[in-house]
Write an enzyme that holds these catalytic residues in place. Structure first.
Site, PDB file in Angstrom:
ATOM      1  N   ARG A  77      10.692  -0.332 -64.794  1.00 17.31           N
ATOM      2  CA  ARG A  77      11.767  -1.280 -64.481  1.00 17.31           C
ATOM      3  C   ARG A  77      11.734  -1.767 -63.025  1.00 17.31           C
ATOM      4  O   ARG A  77      12.424  -2.716 -62.676  1.00 17.31           O
ATOM      5  CB  ARG A  77      13.137  -0.637 -64.789  1.00 17.31           C
ATOM      6  CG  ARG A  77      13.474  -0.695 -66.263  1.00 17.31           C
ATOM      7  CD  ARG A  77      14.725   0.092 -66.567  1.00 17.31           C
ATOM      8  NE  ARG A  77      14.466   1.519 -66.600  1.00 17.31           N
ATOM      9  CZ  ARG A  77      15.408   2.462 -66.643  1.00 17.31           C
ATOM     10  NH1 ARG A  77      16.683   2.110 -66.636  1.00 17.31           N
ATOM     11  NH2 ARG A  77      15.102   3.736 -66.691  1.00 17.31           N
ATOM     12  N   TYR A 123       3.318 -13.901 -20.860  1.00 22.34           N
ATOM     13  CA  TYR A 123       2.557 -12.986 -21.709  1.00 22.34           C
ATOM     14  C   TYR A 123       1.855 -11.993 -20.808  1.00 22.34           C
ATOM     15  O   TYR A 123       1.069 -12.384 -19.937  1.00 22.34           O
ATOM     16  CB  TYR A 123       1.516 -13.741 -22.569  1.00 22.34           C
ATOM     17  CG  TYR A 123       0.599 -12.755 -23.259  1.00 22.34           C
ATOM     18  CD1 TYR A 123       1.108 -11.887 -24.227  1.00 22.34           C
ATOM     19  CD2 TYR A 123      -0.753 -12.642 -22.922  1.00 22.34           C
ATOM     20  CE1 TYR A 123       0.294 -10.940 -24.838  1.00 22.34           C
ATOM     21  CE2 TYR A 123      -1.570 -11.709 -23.531  1.00 22.34           C
ATOM     22  CZ  TYR A 123      -1.030 -10.848 -24.488  1.00 22.34           C
ATOM     23  OH  TYR A 123      -1.834  -9.910 -25.084  1.00 22.34           O
TER      24      TYR A 123
END
Ligand code: UD1
Ligand code: MG
Length: 481
Positions: free
Chosen positions: A19, A376
């Site tokens: 299920r 960065y």
């Protein structure tokens, strides 16, 4: 009351879990950062048993290695028993106890898909089983809607007589709201004997563990039920909706205990904390925060709103706002965010800062150093008390290899500095705005790289006549003249 008999515990994890409609086996779906079978095995471990046996079958090539990994986290080793064909819960238990042929005492049987079950409840079941002198004790519960569960059938004077599966029950039996949770305590010898007597003469053509109860009773053994105080603990997971509701309930528990341990959690509903996370007292968690994996938050730290931290160590007094971070360390009193992306192996020192729109990766940033805006920083080491100007890039990748940048202490770099790695910048150095640093900069130097600025007067009106820019330039000149 503690059980006075040795205990072994058999966890059934061989079923198909159809299920779930998933290629992943049901018991490997996770809530609270741990697979369902992991919750069942941790609860089993809490019982301090002589043996833990997990019965595996369906997709065991995936389930077995996951159980090995969980076994390594526990104080008891998990023995795995294979059920080659899924012929029912009785067959699964038979496969499980075949792995511990010498064992005498109480055998607890539980299911891998019941993740909310507490060790205390297993202990209470074992203790009540021994105290009552039972050969079989079923952990029963009352359910407003008993659909699908095996019903506990009692005699007029309240003795437990049998368990009848939903599919085998008469209309009268279907009205019973006391049901089998799927968890049992058995005397090992009685169980071994009764399992040989099982047959598959039932609606599902399976060997039912539930039939052991009636077999034992007919053979003159005492059988009984211990009713769970909190049926919510026994909620089984059979589909994704039940997975989500078990996940929410588990989270409610984890968040609740963090609050009782002294954390302020502004919005428990929107805060998700894995069972493996540690949170100290006087921490504040703002709404929309997920703390996952091995994350730890030290005293007086503040996290959130809207932050997701996975395997992160946050130091005391640190502030982490709107941040997405993995596998990294944020130092004591450090500041992060808002809108910061921390990738693995970032080590932010004490009182250091990663500000807005900054991404970091494999970067050691020393005490008091700041990377405040739009930068960065990857594959880098920064000393103490340095400042990296806005909009800088640590250019670490040449298209083939990654290279490292070293920045000393008390360095101040201008906005828009490009560090072309590998490169070293000495202590106390400065860079001008827009510098492209390709070669090492000695301590105390000012580095600039652009040529001298050149203004070509009248270029716009000459080369772009009639444009709004040319018109604006003309107006400005008129005002000057
Ligand atoms: C079972 C009980 C039912 C109880 C319910 C509680 C039986 C016959 N019925 O029904 O009385 O109310 O649990 O949730 O026991 N499994 C195996 N091998 C198998 C079959 C099952 O390992 O061959 C495992 C499953 O993975 C699962 C557990 O046993 O963990 C229960 O099996 P399931 O098929 O879910 O039984 P239910 O029909 O729910
Ligand atoms: Mg079930």
């Amino acid at each position: 009351m503690v059980a006075t008999q040795p205990c072994a515990i058999v966890v059934l994890a061989a079923g198909a879990g159809t299920r779930m409609k998933s290629k992943t086996p049901k018991t490997l779906h996770s809530i609270g950062g741990r697979p369902l079978v992991g919750h069942a095995l941790h609860a089993a471990d809490g019982l301090d048993p002589v043996h833990i046996v997990a019965v595996v079958g369906h997709q065991r090539e995936l389930v077995s290695p996951a159980i090995d990994a969980i076994s390594a986290e526990l104080t008891h080793e998990v023995i795995q028993a294979v059920q080659p064909e899924q012929q029912g819960t009785g067959d699964a238990v038979a496969c499980g106890i075949a792995a511990i042929p010498e064992f005498k005492g109480t055998v607890i049987v539980t299911n891998a898909d019941v993740p909310l079950l507490r060790p205390q409840t297993l202990q209470d079941l074992a203790a009540s089983h021994v105290e009552a002198g039972n050969a079989v004790t079923v952990l029963s519960m009352r359910q407003e809607d008993p659909t699908g569960y095996g019903r506990i059938i009692r005699t007029a004077d309240g003795q437990v007589e049998a368990i009848v599966e939903h599919k085998d029950a008469s209309p009268q039996q279907l009205l019973v709201d006391e049901v089998n949770s799927g968890v049992f305590a058995f005397d090992a010898a009685v169980l071994r004997h009764a399992l040989k007597e099982l047959n598959s003469d039932n609606a599902q053509g399976e060997l039912y563990i539930t039939d052991v109860l009636e077999i034992a009773r007919k053979e003159g053994h005492k059988v009984g039920a211990y009713t769970a105080k909190d049926p919510a603990e026994l909620a089984g997971v059979n589909d994704r909706a039940q997975l989500a509701s078990a996940g929410r309930e588990l989270n409610r528990r984890v968040v609740h205990s963090a609050m009782l341990a002294g954390a302020t959690i502004i919005d428990p509903e929107s805060t998700w904390i894995d069972v493996t996370v540690t949170i100290a007292s006087d921490v504040t968690i703002y709404p929309g925060t997920q703390l996952l994996g091995t994350t730890s938050i030290a005293e007086d730290a503040e996290v959130g709103p809207d932050s997701t931290l996975t395997n992160m160590q946050v130091g005391s007094g640190a502030k982490v706002v709107r941040t997405h971070g993995f596998d990294s360390v944020i130092g004591t009193n450090a500041n992060v965010g808002p809108f910061t992306y921390i990738r693995p192996h970032t080590l932010l020192g004490e009182g250091a800062k990663l500000g807005g729109f900054v991404e970091s990766k494999n970067a050691q940033i020393g005490r008091g150093s700041k990377v405040p805006h739009l930068t960065y920083i990857g594959d880098a080491t920064v000393g103490e008390e340095s400042n990296i100007g806005a909009s800088s890039v640590f250019v670490n990748y040449d298209g083939v290899n990654k290279h490292h940048t070293n920045i000393g202490s008390h360095v101040r770099t201008g906005s828009d500095t490009m560090f072309i790695a590998p490169v070293n910048v000495g202590d106390g150095a400065y860079s001008g705005a827009g510098t492209v640093i390709k070669d090492d900069v000695p301590a105390g130097a000012l580095v600039v790289s652009g040529g001298k600025q050149r203004n070509i007067e009248g270029w716009v009106q000459k080369k772009r006549p009639g444009t709004p820019a040319a018109e604006a330039a003309a107006r400005a000149q008129e005002n000057i003249e």
